[in-house]
Design a protein around this motif. Sequence first.
Motif, PDB file in Angstrom:
ATOM      1  N   LEU A  53       2.220   1.701  -3.417  1.00 39.44           N
ATOM      2  CA  LEU A  53       1.170   2.263  -4.271  1.00 39.44           C
ATOM      3  C   LEU A  53       1.030   3.759  -4.021  1.00 39.44           C
ATOM      4  O   LEU A  53       0.855   4.537  -4.964  1.00 39.44           O
ATOM      5  N   LYS A  97      -8.859  -4.830  -1.510  1.00 40.67           N
ATOM      6  CA  LYS A  97      -7.765  -5.791  -1.671  1.00 40.67           C
ATOM      7  C   LYS A  97      -7.017  -5.956  -0.363  1.00 40.67           C
ATOM      8  O   LYS A  97      -5.911  -5.531  -0.193  1.00 40.67           O
ATOM      9  N   ARG A 152       0.834  -1.210   0.000  1.00 40.69           N
ATOM     10  CA  ARG A 152       0.000   0.000   0.000  1.00 40.69           C
ATOM     11  C   ARG A 152       0.867   1.258   0.000  1.00 40.69           C
ATOM     12  O   ARG A 152       0.542   2.240  -0.654  1.00 40.69           O
ATOM     13  N   TYR A 173      -9.479   1.245  -3.989  1.00 41.96           N
ATOM     14  CA  TYR A 173      -9.650  -0.184  -4.240  1.00 41.96           C
ATOM     15  C   TYR A 173      -8.625  -0.989  -3.452  1.00 41.96           C
ATOM     16  O   TYR A 173      -8.967  -1.960  -2.775  1.00 41.96           O
ATOM     17  N   PHE A 174      -7.352  -0.601  -3.540  1.00 37.82           N
ATOM     18  CA  PHE A 174      -6.327  -1.362  -2.832  1.00 37.82           C
ATOM     19  C   PHE A 174      -6.384  -1.140  -1.324  1.00 37.82           C
ATOM     20  O   PHE A 174      -5.898  -1.960  -0.570  1.00 37.82           O
ATOM     21  N   VAL A 198      -8.912   8.421 -11.464  1.00 32.49           N
ATOM     22  CA  VAL A 198      -8.321   7.088 -11.624  1.00 32.49           C
ATOM     23  C   VAL A 198      -7.390   6.784 -10.456  1.00 32.49           C
ATOM     24  O   VAL A 198      -7.426   5.682  -9.894  1.00 32.49           O
ATOM     25  N   LEU A 199      -6.567   7.742 -10.065  1.00 31.77           N
ATOM     26  CA  LEU A 199      -5.662   7.529  -8.934  1.00 31.77           C
ATOM     27  C   LEU A 199      -6.428   7.315  -7.636  1.00 31.77           C
ATOM     28  O   LEU A 199      -6.079   6.444  -6.831  1.00 31.77           O
ATOM     29  N   VAL A 206      -9.579   6.177  -7.253  1.00 26.42           N
ATOM     30  CA  VAL A 206     -10.282   4.892  -7.296  1.00 26.42           C
ATOM     31  C   VAL A 206      -9.292   3.741  -7.106  1.00 26.42           C
ATOM     32  O   VAL A 206      -9.567   2.789  -6.369  1.00 26.42           O
ATOM     33  N   LEU A 207      -8.139   3.838  -7.742  1.00 26.53           N
ATOM     34  CA  LEU A 207      -7.123   2.793  -7.604  1.00 26.53           C
ATOM     35  C   LEU A 207      -6.645   2.678  -6.159  1.00 26.53           C
ATOM     36  O   LEU A 207      -6.543   1.573  -5.614  1.00 26.53           O
ATOM     37  N   ASN A 208      -6.390   3.812  -5.522  1.00 28.80           N
ATOM     38  CA  ASN A 208      -5.944   3.782  -4.125  1.00 28.80           C
ATOM     39  C   ASN A 208      -7.039   3.282  -3.196  1.00 28.80           C
ATOM     40  O   ASN A 208      -6.767   2.514  -2.275  1.00 28.80           O
ATOM     41  N   SER A 233       1.605   6.623  -6.694  1.00 28.48           N
ATOM     42  CA  SER A 233       0.517   7.567  -6.958  1.00 28.48           C
ATOM     43  C   SER A 233       0.990   9.005  -6.856  1.00 28.48           C
ATOM     44  O   SER A 233       0.560   9.863  -7.627  1.00 28.48           O
TER      45      SER A 233
END
Length: 112
Positions: free
Chosen positions: A62, A111, A59, A106-107, A99-100, A102-104, A66
């Motif tokens: 990530l 996840k 994380r 999500y993880f 996008v950044l 949502v990606l962060n 990011s």
Amino acid sequence: MESVVAIWERFTKFLSEYDSHALSEAIRNLDWGAAVSDPVTWLIVLPPLVFCVFKKALRFLLLMGSLVALVFLLQHTMPPSGQSMPLNKLLEFIGGSLVLVVLNLYFLFMKS
């Protein structure tokens, strides 16, 4: 030790001189090639990167990626100081930021 003092003096000078306009100008004029070839950059980035890989703190990796992507996105979409931002650049920035985020998220939440 003198080099550390010189780096600290450059850092404090940077913080005292730079306002939002100067900071946006510095981000836009950032030379990625010079930043990657500078040993001070590797001295700052490499220890946390190695620590995260060994501790499997994906994380944090990530988050670091990011932040680099956000600086690259700012560099690509930010207009010069005093100029208005065209709509297509504004939409690129909003889309890339979403996008950044949502990606962060999500993880961070999905996840585990």
